[in-house]
Design a protein around this motif. Structure first.
Motif, PDB file in Angstrom:
ATOM      1  N   UNK A   1       0.821  -1.211   0.000  1.00 27.47           N
ATOM      2  CA  UNK A   1       0.000   0.000   0.000  1.00 27.47           C
ATOM      3  C   UNK A   1       0.856   1.263   0.000  1.00 27.47           C
ATOM      4  N   UNK A   2       0.532   2.181  -0.869  1.00 24.80           N
ATOM      5  CA  UNK A   2       1.225   3.449  -0.920  1.00 24.80           C
ATOM      6  C   UNK A   2       2.515   3.440  -1.721  1.00 24.80           C
ATOM      7  N   UNK A   3       2.852   2.284  -2.263  1.00 26.96           N
ATOM      8  CA  UNK A   3       4.085   2.188  -3.043  1.00 26.96           C
ATOM      9  C   UNK A   3       3.786   1.732  -4.460  1.00 26.96           C
ATOM     10  N   UNK A   4       4.691   2.066  -5.350  1.00 30.70           N
ATOM     11  CA  UNK A   4       4.543   1.617  -6.729  1.00 30.70           C
ATOM     12  C   UNK A   4       4.870   0.132  -6.840  1.00 30.70           C
ATOM     13  N   UNK A   5       4.371  -0.455  -7.913  1.00 29.69           N
ATOM     14  CA  UNK A   5       4.663  -1.851  -8.177  1.00 29.69           C
ATOM     15  C   UNK A   5       6.178  -2.048  -8.338  1.00 29.69           C
ATOM     16  N   UNK A   6       6.687  -3.078  -7.699  1.00 29.89           N
ATOM     17  CA  UNK A   6       8.125  -3.316  -7.666  1.00 29.89           C
ATOM     18  C   UNK A   6       8.472  -4.609  -8.389  1.00 29.89           C
ATOM     19  N   UNK A   7       9.463  -4.539  -9.250  1.00 27.64           N
ATOM     20  CA  UNK A   7       9.945  -5.728  -9.947  1.00 27.64           C
ATOM     21  C   UNK A   7      10.598  -6.686  -8.950  1.00 27.64           C
ATOM     22  N   UNK A   8      10.316  -7.991  -9.113  1.00 31.98           N
ATOM     23  CA  UNK A   8      10.907  -9.004  -8.250  1.00 31.98           C
ATOM     24  C   UNK A   8      11.830  -9.932  -9.056  1.00 31.98           C
ATOM     25  N   UNK A   9      11.272 -10.537 -10.102  1.00 28.57           N
ATOM     26  CA  UNK A   9      12.049 -11.502 -10.885  1.00 28.57           C
ATOM     27  C   UNK A   9      11.425 -11.670 -12.259  1.00 28.57           C
ATOM     28  N   UNK A  10      12.243 -12.069 -13.215  1.00 30.83           N
ATOM     29  CA  UNK A  10      11.759 -12.335 -14.566  1.00 30.83           C
ATOM     30  C   UNK A  10      12.525 -13.509 -15.158  1.00 30.83           C
ATOM     31  N   UNK A  11      11.887 -14.175 -16.113  1.00 33.48           N
ATOM     32  CA  UNK A  11      12.503 -15.337 -16.748  1.00 33.48           C
ATOM     33  C   UNK A  11      12.199 -15.299 -18.241  1.00 33.48           C
ATOM     34  N   UNK A  12      13.196 -15.679 -19.030  1.00 34.31           N
ATOM     35  CA  UNK A  12      13.058 -15.663 -20.479  1.00 34.31           C
ATOM     36  C   UNK A  12      12.101 -16.775 -20.934  1.00 34.31           C
ATOM     37  N   UNK A  13      11.631 -16.704 -22.164  1.00 31.96           N
ATOM     38  CA  UNK A  13      10.669 -17.715 -22.645  1.00 31.96           C
ATOM     39  C   UNK A  13      11.158 -19.149 -22.510  1.00 31.96           C
ATOM     40  N   UNK A  14      12.432 -19.386 -22.745  1.00 37.41           N
ATOM     41  CA  UNK A  14      12.941 -20.757 -22.658  1.00 37.41           C
ATOM     42  C   UNK A  14      13.424 -21.101 -21.261  1.00 37.41           C
ATOM     43  N   UNK A  15      13.432 -20.115 -20.380  1.00 38.08           N
ATOM     44  CA  UNK A  15      13.856 -20.371 -19.012  1.00 38.08           C
ATOM     45  C   UNK A  15      15.361 -20.379 -18.823  1.00 38.08           C
ATOM     46  N   UNK A  16      16.113 -19.966 -19.837  1.00 33.65           N
ATOM     47  CA  UNK A  16      17.572 -20.023 -19.742  1.00 33.65           C
ATOM     48  C   UNK A  16      18.190 -18.732 -19.229  1.00 33.65           C
TER      49      UNK A  16
END
Length: 124
Positions: free
Chosen positions: A41-56
């Protein structure tokens, strides 16, 4: 259209672990980069993690690196987030997202589909 539904959130003590899961439907996500974000609450959305389409390829925010791991199973159309050594400051609503392009986008505006989110609460 891609529909995303998260599960696995809950209440955990500091130092504990949770595994979040994101199930996709509507179309296969095997060609989409996928990400996890969180919001308090009160904060902008924060990036946590991302993964490429192939998972590599994966990318993590500095605050979760070495504690969180993102996985994907394209055969099952799912993306998971394993969270270890949880801290009270990890408390947030966690959402998964799918992007039309790129490899491992980290900005919210790069994502096209979002789940409703699941609450994670870490008690001290």
């Amino acid at each position: 259209q891609v529909q995303l539904v998260e599960s696995g959130g809950g209440l955990v003590q500091a130092g504990g672990s949770l595994r979040l899961s994101c199930a996709a439907s509507g179309r296969t996500i095997s060609s989409y980069p996928m990400g996890w974000f969180r919001r308090t609450p009160g904060k902008e959305r924060e990036f946590v993690a991302a993964i490429s389409p192939r998972g590599d390829m994966t990318q993590y925010s500095h605050s979760v690196k070495s504690r969180f791991t993102i996985f994907r199973d394209n055969a099952k159309n799912t993306v998971d987030l394993q969270m270890n050594s949880l801290k009270p400051e990890d408390t947030a609503v966690y959402s998964c997202a799918a992007s039309h392009g790129g490899l491992i986008p980290i900005q919210p505006w790069e994502y096209n589909y979002w789940g409703q989110g699941t609450q994670v609460t870490v008690s001290s």
